[in-house]
Design a protein around this motif. Structure first.
Motif, PDB file in Angstrom:
ATOM      1  N   GLY A   3      72.438 -29.499  54.123  1.00 15.55           N
ATOM      2  CA  GLY A   3      72.840 -28.792  55.232  1.00 15.55           C
ATOM      3  C   GLY A   3      73.743 -29.599  56.339  1.00 15.55           C
ATOM      4  O   GLY A   3      74.852 -29.051  56.611  1.00 15.55           O
TER       5      GLY A   3
ATOM      6  N   PHE B  16      74.117 -24.861  59.373  1.00 15.38           N
ATOM      7  CA  PHE B  16      74.247 -25.090  57.880  1.00 15.38           C
ATOM      8  C   PHE B  16      72.542 -25.289  57.432  1.00 15.38           C
ATOM      9  O   PHE B  16      72.023 -24.463  56.486  1.00 15.38           O
ATOM     10  CB  PHE B  16      74.977 -25.924  57.178  1.00 15.38           C
ATOM     11  CG  PHE B  16      76.523 -25.311  56.938  1.00 15.38           C
ATOM     12  CD1 PHE B  16      76.721 -24.596  57.788  1.00 15.38           C
ATOM     13  CD2 PHE B  16      77.102 -25.460  55.705  1.00 15.38           C
ATOM     14  CE1 PHE B  16      78.129 -23.883  57.674  1.00 15.38           C
ATOM     15  CE2 PHE B  16      78.375 -25.122  55.584  1.00 15.38           C
ATOM     16  CZ  PHE B  16      78.891 -24.051  56.590  1.00 15.38           C
TER      17      PHE B  16
ATOM     18  N   LEU C  60      69.889 -22.631  58.121  1.00 13.32           N
ATOM     19  CA  LEU C  60      70.052 -21.364  57.654  1.00 13.32           C
ATOM     20  C   LEU C  60      69.596 -21.491  56.153  1.00 13.32           C
ATOM     21  O   LEU C  60      68.664 -20.936  55.637  1.00 13.32           O
ATOM     22  CB  LEU C  60      71.165 -20.901  57.309  1.00 13.32           C
ATOM     23  CG  LEU C  60      71.705 -19.859  56.664  1.00 13.32           C
ATOM     24  CD1 LEU C  60      71.020 -18.490  57.158  1.00 13.32           C
ATOM     25  CD2 LEU C  60      73.098 -19.610  56.482  1.00 13.32           C
ATOM     26  N   TRP C  61      69.675 -22.853  55.588  1.00 10.46           N
ATOM     27  CA  TRP C  61      69.146 -23.143  54.155  1.00 10.46           C
ATOM     28  C   TRP C  61      67.787 -23.228  54.185  1.00 10.46           C
ATOM     29  O   TRP C  61      67.112 -22.766  53.131  1.00 10.46           O
ATOM     30  CB  TRP C  61      70.206 -24.300  53.524  1.00 10.46           C
ATOM     31  CG  TRP C  61      71.596 -23.859  53.260  1.00 10.46           C
ATOM     32  CD1 TRP C  61      71.992 -22.481  53.142  1.00 10.46           C
ATOM     33  CD2 TRP C  61      72.623 -24.876  52.807  1.00 10.46           C
ATOM     34  NE1 TRP C  61      73.337 -22.406  52.561  1.00 10.46           N
ATOM     35  CE2 TRP C  61      73.699 -24.031  52.297  1.00 10.46           C
ATOM     36  CE3 TRP C  61      72.410 -26.178  52.545  1.00 10.46           C
ATOM     37  CZ2 TRP C  61      74.870 -24.522  51.819  1.00 10.46           C
ATOM     38  CZ3 TRP C  61      73.676 -26.755  52.294  1.00 10.46           C
ATOM     39  CH2 TRP C  61      74.835 -25.905  51.601  1.00 10.46           C
TER      40      TRP C  61
ATOM     41  N   LEU D   2      80.014 -20.850  52.962  1.00  7.65           N
ATOM     42  CA  LEU D   2      78.501 -20.850  53.191  1.00  7.65           C
ATOM     43  C   LEU D   2      78.134 -19.388  52.681  1.00  7.65           C
ATOM     44  O   LEU D   2      76.807 -19.181  52.329  1.00  7.65           O
ATOM     45  CB  LEU D   2      78.234 -20.863  54.823  1.00  7.65           C
ATOM     46  CG  LEU D   2      76.926 -20.542  55.075  1.00  7.65           C
ATOM     47  CD1 LEU D   2      75.798 -21.710  54.600  1.00  7.65           C
ATOM     48  CD2 LEU D   2      76.781 -20.529  56.786  1.00  7.65           C
TER      49      LEU D   2
ATOM     50  N   THR E 266      78.135 -19.636  48.548  1.00  4.15           N
ATOM     51  CA  THR E 266      77.335 -20.540  47.948  1.00  4.15           C
ATOM     52  C   THR E 266      75.902 -20.446  48.207  1.00  4.15           C
ATOM     53  O   THR E 266      75.070 -21.175  47.426  1.00  4.15           O
ATOM     54  CB  THR E 266      77.839 -21.969  48.112  1.00  4.15           C
ATOM     55  OG1 THR E 266      77.864 -22.254  49.506  1.00  4.15           O
ATOM     56  CG2 THR E 266      79.549 -22.212  47.588  1.00  4.15           C
ATOM     57  N   THR E 267      75.544 -20.002  49.235  1.00  4.56           N
ATOM     58  CA  THR E 267      74.080 -20.088  49.728  1.00  4.56           C
ATOM     59  C   THR E 267      73.162 -19.470  48.662  1.00  4.56           C
ATOM     60  O   THR E 267      72.169 -20.078  48.579  1.00  4.56           O
ATOM     61  CB  THR E 267      73.908 -19.032  51.025  1.00  4.56           C
ATOM     62  OG1 THR E 267      74.566 -19.862  52.124  1.00  4.56           O
ATOM     63  CG2 THR E 267      72.448 -19.130  51.561  1.00  4.56           C
TER      64      THR E 267
ATOM     65  N   LEU F 155      70.280 -21.811  47.030  1.00  3.22           N
ATOM     66  CA  LEU F 155      68.743 -21.684  47.220  1.00  3.22           C
ATOM     67  C   LEU F 155      68.354 -21.553  45.794  1.00  3.22           C
ATOM     68  O   LEU F 155      67.069 -21.822  45.730  1.00  3.22           O
ATOM     69  CB  LEU F 155      68.676 -20.363  48.167  1.00  3.22           C
ATOM     70  CG  LEU F 155      69.060 -20.571  49.479  1.00  3.22           C
ATOM     71  CD1 LEU F 155      68.766 -19.359  50.182  1.00  3.22           C
ATOM     72  CD2 LEU F 155      68.411 -21.767  50.125  1.00  3.22           C
TER      73      LEU F 155
END
Length: 252
Positions: A101, A125, A128-129, A229, A232-233, A237
C-alpha cells in the motif's frame, strides 16, 4: 482415596499441559493477522487464546511435569518465544500488505491522503488493503487455518523445546524475502502506471517546454490512481490470501 488420587494426578497433568499450550497460543494470537490487531480489545484476544487452547489441548502430546519453579519458568519462556515466532511469521503477510500500500500510494502521489487516521501512519491505499484483507481472510475461515497452523507448530517444535537458532534464521529470512517480493508484486500495477505517467510527462515537457505539465498531470495521476485502486483491489486481496493459504499448507 486411591481413585481420587489418580483423578487428581490426571487433572494435574492435563492442567499443566493446558497451561503450556495456552502460553504458546496466547503469544501467537498477539501476532496473528486479524486477531492480533491493536484495535482488538485485550479481553477478546484472551478469549480467542482460551478458545484455541481448548481446541488444541486434546491434540497436543504433552507429558511435561516441571520439577522446580526454575524449570517451570524456563519451559514457559520457551513456549512464549515459540508462539511469538510462529505468530510473527504470519504477521509478515500484514507487513507485506502495508508495504504494498505504501509503494502504491507513493507511486500514485497519494501517500499523504488520510495518512494519520490510524495508530500506524498508513496511506489510504495501505489502510484500505489491510482492512479489506483482514475482513476477507476472516470471512473465508482463516481462523480454522490458524488452528491447524498452531497444531502443526508442535510437530516442528514440540512442547518444552525452543526453536533452533538455525531454523529461526532460515525461516525468518525466507519469510521476509517472500513478503517483500509479494509486496512488490501487489503494487506492480501502480508502479507500471507511474512509470508510464512520468515518461509521458517527460515527452510532453520536451515537446512543449512552456506548458506546466505538473499542473496538468497531477489530476490525471490522482484519478488514474483511484481508478486503478478500484480495479486492482479484488485481485490484490485474492493474490494476498492465496499466498497466506499456500504458506499455511506448506507449513502443515
Amino acid at each position: 482415596m486411591t481413585d481420587l488420587a489418580v483423578v487428581l494426578d490426571a487433572v494435574d497433568t492435563w492442567l499443566m499441559a493446558a497451561i503450556f499450550v495456552f502460553m504458546r497460543v496466547a503469544a501467537a494470537v498477539a501476532m496473528l493477522p486479524a486477531f492480533g490487531e491493536i484495535v482488538v480489545p485485550a479481553r477478546v484476544k484472551l478469549g480467542l487464546a482460551l478458545a484455541f487452547t481448548v481446541v488444541l489441548v486434546p491434540l497436543v502430546p504433552n507429558s511435561l511435569t516441571p520439577q522446580s519453579p526454575l524449570q517451570l519458568i524456563a519451559l514457559a519462556g520457551s513456549e512464549i518465544a515459540n508462539g511469538l515466532f510462529w505468530g510473527l511469521l504470519l504477521r509478515c503477510f500484514i507487513f507485506a500488505l502495508e508495504t504494498a500500500g505504501a509503494i502504491a500510494a507513493q507511486s500514485m502521489s497519494l501517500s499523504q491522503l488520510f495518512g494519520g487516521v490510524s495508530a500506524d501512519p498508513l496511506p489510504a491505499f495501505g489502510k484500505l488493503w489491510v482492512m479489506g484483507g483482514l475482513a476477507f481472510a476472516t470471512i473465508m475461515g482463516l481462523h480454522t487455518q490458524f488452528a491447524a497452523y498452531l497444531l502443526a507448530s508442535y510437530d516442528i517444535v514440540p512442547v518444552g523445546r525452543l526453536a533452533a537458532a538455525e531454523d529461526v534464521l532460515t525461516l525468518g529470512l525466507e519469510q521476509i524475502g517472500r513478503c517483500f517480493a509479494l509486496a512488490f508484486s501487489l503494487a506492480a500495477p501502480m508502479m507500471v502506471a507511474s512509470l508510464l505517467y512520468n515518461l509521458t510527462l517527460g515527452f510532453i515537457n520536451r515537446a512543449m517546454p512552456q506548458l506546466m505539465v505538473s499542473f496538468v498531470g497531477a489530476p490525471a495521476i490522482t484519478a488514474g490512481g483511484l481508478l486503478l485502486l478500484l480495479l486492482t483491489t479484488p485481485m490484490v486481496l485474492g493474490l494476498w490470501f492465496d499466498h497466506i493459504l499456500g504458506f499455511l499448507e506448506a507449513t502443515r
